[in-house]
Motif scaffolding. Sequence first.
Motif, PDB file in Angstrom:
ATOM      1  N   PHE A 166      -9.734 -56.861 100.083  1.00 28.41           N
ATOM      2  CA  PHE A 166      -8.960 -55.796  99.466  1.00 28.41           C
ATOM      3  C   PHE A 166      -9.911 -54.618  99.314  1.00 28.41           C
ATOM      4  CE2 PHE A 166      -6.614 -59.549  98.442  1.00 28.41           C
ATOM      5  CZ  PHE A 166      -5.278 -59.149  98.397  1.00 28.41           C
ATOM      6  N   ALA A 167      -9.696 -53.586 100.120  1.00 30.06           N
ATOM      7  CA  ALA A 167     -10.616 -52.457 100.151  1.00 30.06           C
ATOM      8  C   ALA A 167      -9.833 -51.186 100.445  1.00 30.06           C
ATOM      9  CB  ALA A 167     -11.694 -52.685 101.212  1.00 30.06           C
ATOM     10  N   VAL A 168     -10.492 -50.064 100.248  1.00 26.49           N
ATOM     11  CA  VAL A 168      -9.864 -48.753 100.443  1.00 26.49           C
ATOM     12  C   VAL A 168     -10.261 -48.196 101.806  1.00 26.49           C
ATOM     13  CG1 VAL A 168      -9.747 -46.387  99.596  1.00 26.49           C
ATOM     14  CG2 VAL A 168      -9.849 -48.282  97.965  1.00 26.49           C
ATOM     15  N   PRO A 169      -9.313 -47.815 102.638  1.00 25.61           N
ATOM     16  CA  PRO A 169      -9.667 -47.181 103.914  1.00 25.61           C
ATOM     17  C   PRO A 169      -9.947 -45.694 103.736  1.00 25.61           C
ATOM     18  CG  PRO A 169      -7.292 -47.438 103.777  1.00 25.61           C
ATOM     19  CD  PRO A 169      -7.861 -48.061 102.520  1.00 25.61           C
ATOM     20  N   GLY A 170     -10.790 -45.155 104.592  1.00 18.34           N
ATOM     21  CA  GLY A 170     -11.020 -43.713 104.581  1.00 18.34           C
ATOM     22  C   GLY A 170     -11.975 -43.252 103.497  1.00 18.34           C
ATOM     23  N   VAL A 171     -11.743 -42.047 103.011  1.00 25.84           N
ATOM     24  CA  VAL A 171     -12.610 -41.449 101.993  1.00 25.84           C
ATOM     25  C   VAL A 171     -12.411 -42.153 100.655  1.00 25.84           C
ATOM     26  CG1 VAL A 171     -13.172 -39.325 100.761  1.00 25.84           C
ATOM     27  CG2 VAL A 171     -12.516 -39.232 103.174  1.00 25.84           C
ATOM     28  N   GLY A 172     -13.509 -42.385  99.955  1.00 25.46           N
ATOM     29  CA  GLY A 172     -13.446 -43.099  98.690  1.00 25.46           C
ATOM     30  C   GLY A 172     -12.913 -42.255  97.547  1.00 25.46           C
ATOM     31  N   GLU A 173     -12.576 -42.952  96.469  1.00 22.86           N
ATOM     32  CA  GLU A 173     -12.134 -42.267  95.258  1.00 22.86           C
ATOM     33  C   GLU A 173     -13.341 -41.616  94.571  1.00 22.86           C
ATOM     34  OE1 GLU A 173      -8.990 -42.102  94.609  1.00 22.86           O
ATOM     35  OE2 GLU A 173      -8.351 -43.543  96.130  1.00 22.86           O
ATOM     36  N   PRO A 174     -13.120 -40.551  93.799  1.00 25.44           N
ATOM     37  CA  PRO A 174     -14.237 -39.925  93.081  1.00 25.44           C
ATOM     38  C   PRO A 174     -14.903 -40.898  92.112  1.00 25.44           C
ATOM     39  CG  PRO A 174     -12.300 -38.494  93.069  1.00 25.44           C
ATOM     40  CD  PRO A 174     -11.846 -39.834  93.595  1.00 25.44           C
ATOM     41  N   CYS A 175     -16.219 -40.866  92.086  1.00 19.83           N
ATOM     42  CA  CYS A 175     -16.964 -41.645  91.092  1.00 19.83           C
ATOM     43  C   CYS A 175     -17.930 -40.685  90.402  1.00 19.83           C
ATOM     44  CB  CYS A 175     -17.708 -42.817  91.741  1.00 19.83           C
ATOM     45  SG  CYS A 175     -19.179 -42.356  92.672  1.00 19.83           S
ATOM     46  N   GLY A 176     -18.723 -41.186  89.495  1.00 28.14           N
ATOM     47  CA  GLY A 176     -19.611 -40.317  88.733  1.00 28.14           C
ATOM     48  C   GLY A 176     -20.580 -39.531  89.587  1.00 28.14           C
ATOM     49  N   ALA A 177     -20.860 -40.062  90.809  1.00 28.89           N
ATOM     50  CA  ALA A 177     -21.828 -39.396  91.687  1.00 28.89           C
ATOM     51  C   ALA A 177     -21.140 -38.697  92.858  1.00 28.89           C
ATOM     52  CB  ALA A 177     -22.825 -40.422  92.212  1.00 28.89           C
ATOM     53  N   GLY A 178     -19.848 -38.448  92.747  1.00 30.97           N
ATOM     54  CA  GLY A 178     -19.105 -37.808  93.834  1.00 30.97           C
ATOM     55  C   GLY A 178     -18.118 -38.771  94.444  1.00 30.97           C
ATOM     56  N   SER A 179     -18.102 -38.912  95.767  1.00 27.15           N
ATOM     57  CA  SER A 179     -17.263 -39.897  96.445  1.00 27.15           C
ATOM     58  C   SER A 179     -17.883 -40.247  97.779  1.00 27.15           C
ATOM     59  CB  SER A 179     -15.836 -39.373  96.641  1.00 27.15           C
ATOM     60  OG  SER A 179     -15.841 -38.228  97.467  1.00 27.15           O
ATOM     61  N   SER A 180     -17.649 -41.465  98.239  1.00 23.30           N
ATOM     62  CA  SER A 180     -18.201 -41.920  99.513  1.00 23.30           C
ATOM     63  C   SER A 180     -17.323 -41.423 100.660  1.00 23.30           C
ATOM     64  CB  SER A 180     -18.275 -43.449  99.536  1.00 23.30           C
ATOM     65  OG  SER A 180     -19.077 -43.926  98.471  1.00 23.30           O
TER      66      SER A 180
ATOM     67  N   ARG B 188      -5.424 -49.295  97.809  1.00 24.26           N
ATOM     68  CA  ARG B 188      -4.602 -48.212  97.266  1.00 24.26           C
ATOM     69  C   ARG B 188      -3.139 -48.660  97.130  1.00 24.26           C
ATOM     70  NH1 ARG B 188      -7.769 -44.268 100.648  1.00 24.26           N
ATOM     71  NH2 ARG B 188      -9.124 -43.144  99.185  1.00 24.26           N
ATOM     72  N   ALA B 189      -2.682 -49.500  98.047  1.00 21.31           N
ATOM     73  CA  ALA B 189      -1.312 -50.023  97.965  1.00 21.31           C
ATOM     74  C   ALA B 189      -1.166 -50.949  96.764  1.00 21.31           C
ATOM     75  CB  ALA B 189      -0.947 -50.741  99.251  1.00 21.31           C
ATOM     76  N   VAL B 190      -2.217 -51.693  96.460  1.00 21.05           N
ATOM     77  CA  VAL B 190      -2.204 -52.533  95.258  1.00 21.05           C
ATOM     78  C   VAL B 190      -2.102 -51.657  94.022  1.00 21.05           C
ATOM     79  CG1 VAL B 190      -3.521 -54.185  93.872  1.00 21.05           C
ATOM     80  CG2 VAL B 190      -3.496 -54.399  96.365  1.00 21.05           C
ATOM     81  N   ARG B 191      -2.894 -50.603  93.987  1.00 24.16           N
ATOM     82  CA  ARG B 191      -2.921 -49.718  92.823  1.00 24.16           C
ATOM     83  C   ARG B 191      -1.607 -48.956  92.633  1.00 24.16           C
ATOM     84  NH1 ARG B 191      -9.199 -47.397  93.206  1.00 24.16           N
ATOM     85  NH2 ARG B 191     -10.127 -49.243  92.208  1.00 24.16           N
TER      86      ARG B 191
END
Length: 310
Positions: free
Chosen positions: A242-256, A285-288
């Motif tokens: 279960f993982a996110v495709p593409g650009v990551g969500e924002p985190c404290g250090a930006g986003s992957s 993301r579909a889970v969320r």
Amino acid sequence: MSNRSALVITLLASILAACTTRGTPGREATFVECTNGIDDDQDGLLDCAEATCGAHCEDGPGGADAGLPRDAGPRADARITCNALLDVVFVIDVSTSMREEAERLRTGVESIWNAAHALTSNTQFGLVVFVDDAVAVNGCGAFTSIASLQSELMRWRDFCGTNRSPSSDLQNTDCAENSLDALHLAATTCPWRAGATRVIVHVTDDTFAERPQVLSESVAVEHTYAEVASELVSRELRVGAFAVPGVGEPCGAGSSPDVGRGFHAPFGSMPSLPMQTRGRAYDLRAVRSGTLDMAASITELLADEYCTLF
């Protein structure tokens, strides 16, 4: 034309054929050729649309998933007589952004447990958690009850709010998490039993790093992607990610920039871990958003993979 000239032409043709990397028309047949999204032999038929790719495709050539990589393990006719063992290990990212997923797993684990035990009473569950480093909970020993597993998942759900790593207790200051060392720990530490169908359920919302990179300026990654893939495949561990495709969500250090590599997409020249281990990749993301039920997806994965050839 002399016999000598004919011989020279024949030899040249053989050399050219040996040097080419392109397949012959109608001849995509290996696992890589049938799942790489490329028309290797340039005959207009892609991957599962090829008659020669049936062994690698869920519905065979021209079926419902023609043109797509195999995404559901062996076909129904690949079931074998097994030793009635099922080993399942959850490898869960417990960083700050993962509290919701930990809670979803905690509330859904009863249905997963019951469905697995309906397949065989000889089922065992283990747990590995990670952020920048990883911990095999109770040495990855099997949980004896649903309640004990739920209790442990609740503890790690609450841990998500600490923004720390589970082994070193160091603060997490970057986006990437250590999926590779966690998966390697699960592969090499958990008590996988001979003859068992072996499944890893991996849940994370960010990318990973390889050795010799350092996470959060403190934790050195110990393994490479290729090393982890080798361990998973050699031990016949199917990965449902279960993982996110593409650009990551924002985190404290930006986003992957790319969190799907290795899970939903190849990592460099190497196929994704679900692809290499004949598992599946799910969109977190579909889970969320509520359009994909995590517990139901895991239950389906176990049912599809149980007692099938790796």
